[in-house]
Design a protein around this motif. Structure first.
Motif, PDB file in Angstrom:
ATOM      1  N   ARG A 331       0.813  -1.215   0.000  1.00 25.39           N
ATOM      2  CA  ARG A 331       0.000   0.000   0.000  1.00 25.39           C
ATOM      3  C   ARG A 331       0.852   1.272   0.000  1.00 25.39           C
ATOM      4  O   ARG A 331       0.373   2.345  -0.357  1.00 25.39           O
ATOM      5  CB  ARG A 331      -0.937  -0.001   1.215  1.00 25.39           C
ATOM      6  CG  ARG A 331      -2.018  -1.076   1.127  1.00 25.39           C
ATOM      7  CD  ARG A 331      -2.896  -1.077   2.372  1.00 25.39           C
ATOM      8  NE  ARG A 331      -3.621   0.171   2.534  1.00 25.39           N
ATOM      9  CZ  ARG A 331      -4.802   0.426   1.969  1.00 25.39           C
ATOM     10  NH1 ARG A 331      -5.368  -0.478   1.202  1.00 25.39           N
ATOM     11  NH2 ARG A 331      -5.397   1.579   2.173  1.00 25.39           N
ATOM     12  N   ALA A 361      -6.019  -0.424  -7.118  1.00 29.75           N
ATOM     13  CA  ALA A 361      -6.535  -1.751  -6.786  1.00 29.75           C
ATOM     14  C   ALA A 361      -6.945  -1.838  -5.322  1.00 29.75           C
ATOM     15  O   ALA A 361      -7.883  -2.567  -4.969  1.00 29.75           O
ATOM     16  CB  ALA A 361      -5.477  -2.808  -7.105  1.00 29.75           C
ATOM     17  N   PHE A 362      -6.254  -1.091  -4.451  1.00 30.22           N
ATOM     18  CA  PHE A 362      -6.591  -1.133  -3.027  1.00 30.22           C
ATOM     19  C   PHE A 362      -7.934  -0.458  -2.741  1.00 30.22           C
ATOM     20  O   PHE A 362      -8.537  -0.689  -1.698  1.00 30.22           O
ATOM     21  CB  PHE A 362      -5.488  -0.450  -2.207  1.00 30.22           C
ATOM     22  CG  PHE A 362      -4.176  -1.180  -2.250  1.00 30.22           C
ATOM     23  CD1 PHE A 362      -4.002  -2.351  -1.543  1.00 30.22           C
ATOM     24  CD2 PHE A 362      -3.123  -0.694  -3.002  1.00 30.22           C
ATOM     25  CE1 PHE A 362      -2.795  -3.027  -1.584  1.00 30.22           C
ATOM     26  CE2 PHE A 362      -1.908  -1.358  -3.052  1.00 30.22           C
ATOM     27  CZ  PHE A 362      -1.739  -2.539  -2.338  1.00 30.22           C
ATOM     28  N   PRO A 365     -11.356  -3.627  -3.825  1.00 32.10           N
ATOM     29  CA  PRO A 365     -11.026  -5.030  -3.570  1.00 32.10           C
ATOM     30  C   PRO A 365     -11.913  -5.969  -4.383  1.00 32.10           C
ATOM     31  O   PRO A 365     -13.118  -5.757  -4.522  1.00 32.10           O
ATOM     32  CB  PRO A 365     -11.282  -5.190  -2.069  1.00 32.10           C
ATOM     33  CG  PRO A 365     -11.185  -3.800  -1.512  1.00 32.10           C
ATOM     34  CD  PRO A 365     -11.703  -2.904  -2.591  1.00 32.10           C
ATOM     35  N   GLU A 387      -6.301  -6.267  -6.225  1.00 34.15           N
ATOM     36  CA  GLU A 387      -5.819  -6.424  -4.857  1.00 34.15           C
ATOM     37  C   GLU A 387      -5.932  -7.874  -4.419  1.00 34.15           C
ATOM     38  O   GLU A 387      -6.872  -8.590  -4.799  1.00 34.15           O
ATOM     39  CB  GLU A 387      -6.624  -5.539  -3.910  1.00 34.15           C
ATOM     40  CG  GLU A 387      -6.091  -5.532  -2.493  1.00 34.15           C
ATOM     41  CD  GLU A 387      -7.177  -5.649  -1.440  1.00 34.15           C
ATOM     42  OE1 GLU A 387      -6.998  -5.094  -0.351  1.00 34.15           O
ATOM     43  OE2 GLU A 387      -8.198  -6.314  -1.700  1.00 34.15           O
ATOM     44  N   SER A 389      -5.720 -10.314  -0.846  1.00 35.35           N
ATOM     45  CA  SER A 389      -5.692 -10.348   0.611  1.00 35.35           C
ATOM     46  C   SER A 389      -5.477 -11.785   1.052  1.00 35.35           C
ATOM     47  O   SER A 389      -6.178 -12.693   0.600  1.00 35.35           O
ATOM     48  CB  SER A 389      -7.003  -9.808   1.196  1.00 35.35           C
ATOM     49  OG  SER A 389      -6.986  -9.868   2.610  1.00 35.35           O
ATOM     50  N   ARG A 401      -2.241  -7.576   2.698  1.00 35.52           N
ATOM     51  CA  ARG A 401      -2.871  -7.018   1.503  1.00 35.52           C
ATOM     52  C   ARG A 401      -1.799  -6.434   0.592  1.00 35.52           C
ATOM     53  O   ARG A 401      -0.906  -5.725   1.037  1.00 35.52           O
ATOM     54  CB  ARG A 401      -3.866  -5.921   1.884  1.00 35.52           C
ATOM     55  CG  ARG A 401      -5.036  -6.394   2.728  1.00 35.52           C
ATOM     56  CD  ARG A 401      -5.946  -5.233   3.045  1.00 35.52           C
ATOM     57  NE  ARG A 401      -6.565  -4.672   1.844  1.00 35.52           N
ATOM     58  CZ  ARG A 401      -7.116  -3.459   1.799  1.00 35.52           C
ATOM     59  NH1 ARG A 401      -7.093  -2.671   2.858  1.00 35.52           N
ATOM     60  NH2 ARG A 401      -7.663  -3.020   0.681  1.00 35.52           N
ATOM     61  N   TYR A 402      -1.901  -6.749  -0.678  1.00 35.94           N
ATOM     62  CA  TYR A 402      -0.995  -6.184  -1.666  1.00 35.94           C
ATOM     63  C   TYR A 402      -1.676  -6.228  -3.026  1.00 35.94           C
ATOM     64  O   TYR A 402      -2.740  -6.833  -3.186  1.00 35.94           O
ATOM     65  CB  TYR A 402       0.341  -6.936  -1.695  1.00 35.94           C
ATOM     66  CG  TYR A 402       0.228  -8.427  -1.962  1.00 35.94           C
ATOM     67  CD1 TYR A 402       0.397  -8.943  -3.236  1.00 35.94           C
ATOM     68  CD2 TYR A 402      -0.040  -9.318  -0.918  1.00 35.94           C
ATOM     69  CE1 TYR A 402       0.307 -10.303  -3.486  1.00 35.94           C
ATOM     70  CE2 TYR A 402      -0.133 -10.675  -1.155  1.00 35.94           C
ATOM     71  CZ  TYR A 402       0.038 -11.166  -2.427  1.00 35.94           C
ATOM     72  OH  TYR A 402      -0.066 -12.516  -2.674  1.00 35.94           O
ATOM     73  N   ALA A 403      -1.087  -5.555  -3.987  1.00 38.86           N
ATOM     74  CA  ALA A 403      -1.669  -5.488  -5.327  1.00 38.86           C
ATOM     75  C   ALA A 403      -0.795  -6.243  -6.313  1.00 38.86           C
ATOM     76  O   ALA A 403       0.431  -6.275  -6.191  1.00 38.86           O
ATOM     77  CB  ALA A 403      -1.816  -4.040  -5.775  1.00 38.86           C
TER      78      ALA A 403
END
Length: 472
Positions: A331, A361-362, A365, A387, A389, A401-403
């Motif tokens: 993020r 993307a964050f 979701p 995104e 999770s 959480r990441y993209a």
């Protein structure tokens, strides 16, 4: 930062091909139908190769033209351009042609210069916080183990041939993906290696733990099926591929044992991905399904990240897939994984461009975000991001959480389902993005975080725009 390359100077590659075939310049030139003097000029980058010579190389020596025209040189040139953008090289502005000659004729020198610059930057950054400790350890000027391994995969094109072929052979033996991969791999481990699969004890957040004494592989029962399958495939690599993995690590000549161990994990991960997503079958499916990540994920029982990452490794000589870029980022915009077979090359320092759709993307979701983007060099791309999770437990367990970002140059966009409905011919709909603020050439970006490194700034005390300075 990327540039247009124009004429093709590939002297070093032609010379290496000739030497690999143990041919004299006269004999090699005769096979190509050119004069010895012309070949000599090509090998010394005094003349570019013509289309006729490229076709002759492809026909006579069964090589892929694309492997001559791009690949390692693109990545190395991009890293070299970024290195020389540093203000410490102020006053020295080599032309693109000069840099291409260095990359093509002296790649070892280019790698050494980049490594020296990395050491300089690390030392400078350490000095800012630890100048009282700077002289106490030479380790401060060395690349971190993770950086060294990241660069290893980057410069081998994110493709490890021996492991890829071995994984594909085993996948055919297990009839993947026709069979359920989780069941097939679990059965193979038990029958071939006497390894049983058991659930890890409750409350344990480990993804995998292997007990050599009892021959039990413990897996987290809260992990998704794709993760459990991947961890079993990883265990096969640990049991069967150590000789090849050790040879690869030895040839890489890492500086530290820590880097060797990190690379070992990376290579075992590579085999696991190649087993679940066998090269030729996966590439054919990607083409058939037009790179629809969700359909590919369902067909192979893999996660979206596994599918996206695998697309970036389809670099087998003579059998390459669509050249894509792939990255994961957090993020804060930090790129945690990166590889590009396209002309877009990610910055080695600093966060990703805030205008890139990966950040969006964050905000959405579960959705795949599309973007038509153009870099400062005028190259246009289709970029998609989503995104992810992950958790290994219930409500109270931490969620990571990441993209994921994946994309291609616009000339390949029609091979992707995500291009449907987009006006690819209208240049006005392409959003301007950069690589990172420190090397981005755009002068009027509303999201610029810092000035470009070599910019000479001017200031107007009586007026103010978005930025408190003006980039001429």
């Amino acid at each position: 930062m990327q540039m247009s390359y124009g004429k093709l100077f590939i002297g070093r590659k032609v010379r290496e091909l000739r030497e690999a075939n143990r041919a004299t310049q006269a004999a090699f030139a005769e096979r190509l139908g050119i004069s010895t003097s012309y070949l000599n000029q090509i090998e010394n980058n005094q003349r570019p190769v013509s289309a006729a010579v490229l076709l002759a190389l492809a026909e006579k020596f069964q090589i892929e033209i694309g492997s001559l025209a791009s690949g390692d040189d693109d990545r190395l040139l991009s890293a070299l351009v970024e290195t020389l953008a540093d203000p410490i090289f102020d006053g020295y502005s080599p032309s693109l042609q000069e840099l291409k000659l260095v990359v093509q004729n002296a790649p070892g020198f280019a790698h050494s210069l980049i490594a020296s610059h990395q050491a300089y930057r690390r030392t400078s950054e350490q000095l800012a916080s630890f100048d009282n400790q700077l002289g106490r350890s030479s380790a401060l000027s060395e690349p971190t183990a993770f950086e060294e391994v990241r660069d290893f995969f980057h410069f081998v094109d994110n493709y490890i041939h021996d492991l890829d072929v071995a994984a594909e052979k085993l996948a055919a033996q297990l009839d993947l993906p026709e069979r359920n991969a989780e069941a097939a791999i679990a059965e193979y481990l038990e029958q071939t290696h006497n390894v049983r699969i058991m659930r890890a004890p409750p409350g344990n957040d480990l993804l995998r733990r292997f007990d050599p004494a009892s021959r039990v592989l413990f897996l987290n029962s809260y992990s998704p099926p794709a993760t459990r399958t991947f961890q079993m495939a990883y265990q096969i690599a640990a049991l069967e591929q150590q000789a090849d993995i050790q040879r690869i690590i030895t040839n890489a000549d890492f500086r530290t044992h820590e880097a060797s161990e990190i690379c070992k994990i990376g290579l075992q991960n590579y085999f696991a991905g190649a087993l679940i997503l066998p090269y030729q079958t996966f590439m054919a499916s990607a083409k058939e399904l037009r790179h629809d990540l969700e359909l590919l994920s369902t067909r192979f029982g893999a996660s979206l990240e596994q599918v996206s990452h695998r697309l970036s490794t389809l670099q087998r000589p003579g059998m390459k897939g669509v050249p894509v870029f792939f990255a994961t980022l957090d993020r804060a915009g930090n790129i945690t994984k990166r590889h590009s077979a396209a002309r877009l090359q990610f910055a080695r320092f600093g966060a990703a461009c805030p205008l890139w759709n990966a950040h969006q993307a964050f905000e959405a979701p579960g959705r795949i975000i599309r973007q038509l983007a153009e870099t400062p060099d005028g190259v246009r791309y289709l970029s998609i991001a989503t995104e992810v999770s992950k958790s290994v437990g219930g409500y109270k367990a931490p969620h990571r959480r990441y993209a994921i970002a994946l994309g291609c140059e616009i000339s390949y966009a029609k091979d992707f389902v995500y291009a449907d409905g987009l006006d690819l011919a209208n240049r006005d709909v392409f959003e301007p993005i950069g690589i990172s603020c420190r090397i981005c050439e755009r002068t009027n970006c509303p999201q610029r975080a810092v000035p470009p490194l070599k910019a000479k700034l001017s200031f107007h005390p009586l007026s103010r725009s978005i930025q408190p300075y003006i980039i001429p």
